[in-house]
Design a protein around this motif. Structure first.
Motif, PDB file in Angstrom:
ATOM      1  N   ALA A 123       0.848  -1.189   0.000  1.00 54.58           N
ATOM      2  CA  ALA A 123       0.000   0.000   0.000  1.00 54.58           C
ATOM      3  C   ALA A 123       0.883   1.237   0.000  1.00 54.58           C
ATOM      4  O   ALA A 123       1.906   1.284   0.671  1.00 54.58           O
ATOM      5  CB  ALA A 123      -0.914   0.005   1.214  1.00 54.58           C
ATOM      6  N   ALA A 124       0.463   2.215  -0.763  1.00 52.45           N
ATOM      7  CA  ALA A 124       1.205   3.463  -0.857  1.00 52.45           C
ATOM      8  C   ALA A 124       0.685   4.452   0.169  1.00 52.45           C
ATOM      9  O   ALA A 124      -0.392   4.303   0.723  1.00 52.45           O
ATOM     10  CB  ALA A 124       1.076   4.028  -2.264  1.00 52.45           C
ATOM     11  N   SER A 125       1.475   5.490   0.367  1.00 52.71           N
ATOM     12  CA  SER A 125       1.125   6.559   1.289  1.00 52.71           C
ATOM     13  C   SER A 125       1.369   7.892   0.586  1.00 52.71           C
ATOM     14  O   SER A 125       2.392   8.080  -0.067  1.00 52.71           O
ATOM     15  CB  SER A 125       1.990   6.413   2.535  1.00 52.71           C
ATOM     16  N   VAL A 126       0.402   8.804   0.725  1.00 49.64           N
ATOM     17  CA  VAL A 126       0.553  10.164   0.211  1.00 49.64           C
ATOM     18  C   VAL A 126       0.446  11.073   1.422  1.00 49.64           C
ATOM     19  O   VAL A 126      -0.562  11.079   2.114  1.00 49.64           O
ATOM     20  CB  VAL A 126      -0.530  10.514  -0.835  1.00 49.64           C
ATOM     21  N   ARG A 127       1.500  11.831   1.686  1.00 46.96           N
ATOM     22  CA  ARG A 127       1.510  12.701   2.856  1.00 46.96           C
ATOM     23  C   ARG A 127       2.124  14.031   2.479  1.00 46.96           C
ATOM     24  O   ARG A 127       2.642  14.192   1.372  1.00 46.96           O
ATOM     25  CB  ARG A 127       2.273  12.046   4.011  1.00 46.96           C
ATOM     26  N   GLY A 128       2.031  14.986   3.400  1.00 45.82           N
ATOM     27  CA  GLY A 128       2.607  16.278   3.101  1.00 45.82           C
ATOM     28  C   GLY A 128       2.338  17.314   4.156  1.00 45.82           C
ATOM     29  O   GLY A 128       1.911  17.016   5.265  1.00 45.82           O
ATOM     30  N   LEU A 129       2.571  18.568   3.757  1.00 46.36           N
ATOM     31  CA  LEU A 129       2.482  19.714   4.638  1.00 46.36           C
ATOM     32  C   LEU A 129       1.772  20.838   3.905  1.00 46.36           C
ATOM     33  O   LEU A 129       2.079  21.114   2.744  1.00 46.36           O
ATOM     34  CB  LEU A 129       3.899  20.159   5.035  1.00 46.36           C
ATOM     35  N   VAL A 130       0.815  21.488   4.583  1.00 47.67           N
ATOM     36  CA  VAL A 130       0.096  22.626   4.011  1.00 47.67           C
ATOM     37  C   VAL A 130       0.548  23.878   4.758  1.00 47.67           C
ATOM     38  O   VAL A 130       0.460  23.928   5.991  1.00 47.67           O
ATOM     39  CB  VAL A 130      -1.436  22.475   4.157  1.00 47.67           C
ATOM     40  N   ILE A 131       1.059  24.864   3.994  1.00 46.63           N
ATOM     41  CA  ILE A 131       1.541  26.097   4.626  1.00 46.63           C
ATOM     42  C   ILE A 131       1.007  27.321   3.894  1.00 46.63           C
ATOM     43  O   ILE A 131       0.612  27.241   2.732  1.00 46.63           O
ATOM     44  CB  ILE A 131       3.087  26.142   4.671  1.00 46.63           C
ATOM     45  N   GLU A 132       1.013  28.456   4.604  1.00 44.87           N
ATOM     46  CA  GLU A 132       0.623  29.734   4.006  1.00 44.87           C
ATOM     47  C   GLU A 132       1.776  30.188   3.124  1.00 44.87           C
ATOM     48  O   GLU A 132       2.943  30.114   3.524  1.00 44.87           O
ATOM     49  CB  GLU A 132       0.327  30.753   5.120  1.00 44.87           C
ATOM     50  N   ASN A 133       1.471  30.644   1.911  1.00 46.71           N
ATOM     51  CA  ASN A 133       2.488  30.916   0.905  1.00 46.71           C
ATOM     52  C   ASN A 133       3.546  31.929   1.346  1.00 46.71           C
ATOM     53  O   ASN A 133       4.728  31.697   1.166  1.00 46.71           O
ATOM     54  CB  ASN A 133       1.818  31.387  -0.390  1.00 46.71           C
ATOM     55  N   LEU A 134       3.149  33.063   1.900  1.00 44.85           N
ATOM     56  CA  LEU A 134       4.113  34.115   2.218  1.00 44.85           C
ATOM     57  C   LEU A 134       4.859  33.887   3.530  1.00 44.85           C
ATOM     58  O   LEU A 134       6.071  34.060   3.598  1.00 44.85           O
ATOM     59  CB  LEU A 134       3.416  35.482   2.247  1.00 44.85           C
ATOM     60  N   SER A 135       4.156  33.499   4.568  1.00 46.34           N
ATOM     61  CA  SER A 135       4.786  33.388   5.884  1.00 46.34           C
ATOM     62  C   SER A 135       5.413  32.023   6.137  1.00 46.34           C
ATOM     63  O   SER A 135       6.310  31.901   6.965  1.00 46.34           O
ATOM     64  CB  SER A 135       3.759  33.664   6.983  1.00 46.34           C
TER      65      SER A 135
END
Length: 143
Positions: free
Chosen positions: A16-28
């Motif tokens: 099984a694969a995993s898709v993960r990550g990080l969501v951030i505000e573009n400027l700060s």
């Protein structure tokens, strides 16, 4: 001894694969908690759409993910909806290819929506209440 016998009866782990990550505000670069993320199979691909929310650190994870091609989308009030791979706000996203046993990581940089604010005043600089304000786009003719 019994534990070893019980473990031998368990089915082998399926890939099984995993898709993960990080969501951030573009400027700060600040993490965006509670962002809604969706992983949707591209039309004609097998798989089911998945939904999750980023945690307090802006991190997310989809697991398990079956092999295929997917669109990864992030949405949050006050920000433009973002698809992975977009070059501009109105451009389409780029599908991601997920292979068996893959562990993919994505950083999604969300842009804030714009706002217009101010005060309507009369010729003497006194504020006026309940005035309707209209903003036009700088085009010819104005829109």
């Amino acid at each position: 001894m019994r534990l070893l016998a019980a473990l031998a009866l368990l089915p082998a782990a399926l890939p099984a694969a995993s898709v993960r990550g990080l969501v951030i505000e573009n400027l700060s670069g600040h993490a965006l908690a509670r962002t809604v993320l969706s992983l949707i199979p591209v039309e004609g691909q097998a798989g089911t759409p998945e939904l999750t929310r980023a945690d307090s650190g802006g991190q997310f994870r989809f697991f398990p993910v079956s092999a295929g091609r997917y669109l990864l989308t992030a949405a949050r009030p006050g920000f433009l909806t973002l698809q992975h791979g977009q070059k501009r706000w109105n451009a389409p996203g780029v599908p991601i290819a997920v292979e068996e046993d893959a562990d993919l990581f994505f950083e999604l940089r969300m842009k804030r929506l714009g706002a217009v604010s101010g005060t309507v005043v009369d010729e003497n600089g006194v504020g006026l209440a309940d005035q309707e304000v209209v903003a036009y786009q700088a085009t010819r003719p104005p829109r």
